[in-house]
Design a protein around this motif. Structure first.
Motif, PDB file in Angstrom:
ATOM      1  N   TYR A 180     -30.328  13.986  -7.733  1.00 53.39           N
ATOM      2  CA  TYR A 180     -29.746  14.921  -8.688  1.00 53.39           C
ATOM      3  C   TYR A 180     -30.404  14.776 -10.045  1.00 53.39           C
ATOM      4  O   TYR A 180     -31.003  13.751 -10.366  1.00 53.39           O
ATOM      5  N   VAL A 181     -30.303  15.848 -10.813  1.00 53.40           N
ATOM      6  CA  VAL A 181     -30.816  15.898 -12.175  1.00 53.40           C
ATOM      7  C   VAL A 181     -29.649  16.285 -13.073  1.00 53.40           C
ATOM      8  O   VAL A 181     -28.994  17.298 -12.837  1.00 53.40           O
ATOM      9  N   ASP A 182     -29.382  15.460 -14.082  1.00 52.60           N
ATOM     10  CA  ASP A 182     -28.372  15.783 -15.093  1.00 52.60           C
ATOM     11  C   ASP A 182     -29.073  16.363 -16.310  1.00 52.60           C
ATOM     12  O   ASP A 182     -30.053  15.799 -16.802  1.00 52.60           O
ATOM     13  N   MET A 183     -28.569  17.482 -16.771  1.00 53.66           N
ATOM     14  CA  MET A 183     -29.119  18.147 -17.949  1.00 53.66           C
ATOM     15  C   MET A 183     -28.074  18.138 -19.059  1.00 53.66           C
ATOM     16  O   MET A 183     -26.897  18.380 -18.807  1.00 53.66           O
ATOM     17  N   HIS A 184     -28.506  17.845 -20.274  1.00 54.77           N
ATOM     18  CA  HIS A 184     -27.664  17.978 -21.471  1.00 54.77           C
ATOM     19  C   HIS A 184     -28.279  19.103 -22.286  1.00 54.77           C
ATOM     20  O   HIS A 184     -29.278  18.900 -22.977  1.00 54.77           O
ATOM     21  N   GLY A 185     -27.703  20.268 -22.161  1.00 53.14           N
ATOM     22  CA  GLY A 185     -28.303  21.447 -22.771  1.00 53.14           C
ATOM     23  C   GLY A 185     -29.586  21.782 -22.031  1.00 53.14           C
ATOM     24  O   GLY A 185     -29.596  21.987 -20.824  1.00 53.14           O
ATOM     25  N   GLN A 186     -30.705  21.804 -22.757  1.00 52.43           N
ATOM     26  CA  GLN A 186     -32.016  22.083 -22.157  1.00 52.43           C
ATOM     27  C   GLN A 186     -32.808  20.805 -21.899  1.00 52.43           C
ATOM     28  O   GLN A 186     -33.953  20.865 -21.474  1.00 52.43           O
ATOM     29  N   ARG A 187     -32.218  19.655 -22.163  1.00 48.88           N
ATOM     30  CA  ARG A 187     -32.913  18.375 -22.063  1.00 48.88           C
ATOM     31  C   ARG A 187     -32.514  17.640 -20.791  1.00 48.88           C
ATOM     32  O   ARG A 187     -31.351  17.563 -20.439  1.00 48.88           O
ATOM     33  N   VAL A 188     -33.507  17.061 -20.109  1.00 49.20           N
ATOM     34  CA  VAL A 188     -33.245  16.254 -18.919  1.00 49.20           C
ATOM     35  C   VAL A 188     -32.670  14.927 -19.384  1.00 49.20           C
ATOM     36  O   VAL A 188     -33.294  14.204 -20.161  1.00 49.20           O
ATOM     37  N   ALA A 189     -31.461  14.608 -18.918  1.00 50.92           N
ATOM     38  CA  ALA A 189     -30.799  13.377 -19.334  1.00 50.92           C
ATOM     39  C   ALA A 189     -30.978  12.264 -18.310  1.00 50.92           C
ATOM     40  O   ALA A 189     -31.149  11.100 -18.688  1.00 50.92           O
ATOM     41  N   HIS A 190     -30.944  12.610 -17.028  1.00 54.54           N
ATOM     42  CA  HIS A 190     -30.982  11.565 -16.005  1.00 54.54           C
ATOM     43  C   HIS A 190     -31.425  12.174 -14.681  1.00 54.54           C
ATOM     44  O   HIS A 190     -31.021  13.270 -14.319  1.00 54.54           O
ATOM     45  N   ILE A 191     -32.263  11.418 -13.961  1.00 54.19           N
ATOM     46  CA  ILE A 191     -32.676  11.798 -12.607  1.00 54.19           C
ATOM     47  C   ILE A 191     -32.384  10.613 -11.709  1.00 54.19           C
ATOM     48  O   ILE A 191     -32.732   9.485 -12.050  1.00 54.19           O
ATOM     49  N   GLU A 192     -31.749  10.880 -10.601  1.00 56.14           N
ATOM     50  CA  GLU A 192     -31.487   9.810  -9.646  1.00 56.14           C
ATOM     51  C   GLU A 192     -31.810  10.302  -8.244  1.00 56.14           C
ATOM     52  O   GLU A 192     -31.476  11.425  -7.872  1.00 56.14           O
ATOM     53  N   MET A 193     -32.447   9.404  -7.474  1.00 56.17           N
ATOM     54  CA  MET A 193     -32.811   9.727  -6.098  1.00 56.17           C
ATOM     55  C   MET A 193     -32.191   8.682  -5.180  1.00 56.17           C
ATOM     56  O   MET A 193     -32.155   7.495  -5.498  1.00 56.17           O
ATOM     57  N   GLU A 194     -31.700   9.160  -4.044  1.00 57.22           N
ATOM     58  CA  GLU A 194     -31.117   8.281  -3.039  1.00 57.22           C
ATOM     59  C   GLU A 194     -32.185   7.302  -2.535  1.00 57.22           C
ATOM     60  O   GLU A 194     -33.351   7.671  -2.409  1.00 57.22           O
ATOM     61  N   ALA A 243     -36.143  23.624 -16.228  1.00 57.40           N
ATOM     62  CA  ALA A 243     -36.468  22.276 -16.704  1.00 57.40           C
ATOM     63  C   ALA A 243     -36.044  21.229 -15.672  1.00 57.40           C
ATOM     64  O   ALA A 243     -36.767  20.257 -15.420  1.00 57.40           O
ATOM     65  N   ALA A 244     -34.877  21.415 -15.060  1.00 56.37           N
ATOM     66  CA  ALA A 244     -34.404  20.486 -14.033  1.00 56.37           C
ATOM     67  C   ALA A 244     -35.309  20.531 -12.809  1.00 56.37           C
ATOM     68  O   ALA A 244     -35.605  19.496 -12.206  1.00 56.37           O
ATOM     69  N   ARG A 245     -35.780  21.699 -12.435  1.00 56.94           N
ATOM     70  CA  ARG A 245     -36.674  21.822 -11.277  1.00 56.94           C
ATOM     71  C   ARG A 245     -38.001  21.116 -11.541  1.00 56.94           C
ATOM     72  O   ARG A 245     -38.511  20.398 -10.685  1.00 56.94           O
ATOM     73  N   ARG A 246     -38.555  21.310 -12.734  1.00 55.91           N
ATOM     74  CA  ARG A 246     -39.806  20.621 -13.075  1.00 55.91           C
ATOM     75  C   ARG A 246     -39.610  19.106 -13.057  1.00 55.91           C
ATOM     76  O   ARG A 246     -40.478  18.369 -12.582  1.00 55.91           O
ATOM     77  N   ALA A 247     -38.461  18.628 -13.555  1.00 57.55           N
ATOM     78  CA  ALA A 247     -38.182  17.191 -13.563  1.00 57.55           C
ATOM     79  C   ALA A 247     -38.035  16.654 -12.140  1.00 57.55           C
ATOM     80  O   ALA A 247     -38.526  15.564 -11.830  1.00 57.55           O
TER      81      ALA A 247
END
Length: 96
Positions: free
Chosen positions: A78-92, A27-31
């Motif tokens: 980076y991608v923050d995951m809470h369980g199986q859910r994407v919580a936050h994505i941040e890019m430099e 899920a993080a990779r797809r996000a």
């Protein structure tokens, strides 16, 4: 027979943790791929696991990735995951 029962429970818990970790990683990779596509940058590397911590009743994970705009310099996100859910994505920040 019952002496193997604790080992079977431990093995089942480890398998469940491994299975959930794989699902969170996909899920993080797809996000991350979607975020790079929306920003019109190129996703470079696979995700790298950075950390895990316990949040309000769920495991939280952080995955790092890299991308580039024109090929001259790598930027990270980076991608923050809470369980199986994407919580936050941040890019430099990167040049436009």
């Amino acid at each position: 027979m019952f002496e193997f029962f604790p080992w079977l429970i431990a093995l089942a818990v480890m398998a469940l943790f491994w299975w959930q970790s794989l699902g969170a990683r996909w899920a993080a990779r797809r996000a991350a791929l979607a975020a790079c596509e929306n920003a019109e940058v190129t996703f470079i590397d696979e995700l790298a696991f950075q950390r895990i911590w316990l949040g309000r009743g769920t495991l939280k994970r952080r995955y790092r990735f890299e991308f580039y705009r024109r090929g001259d310099r790598r930027y990270s996100g980076y991608v923050d995951m809470h369980g199986q859910r994407v919580a936050h994505i941040e890019m430099e920040p990167y040049p436009v």
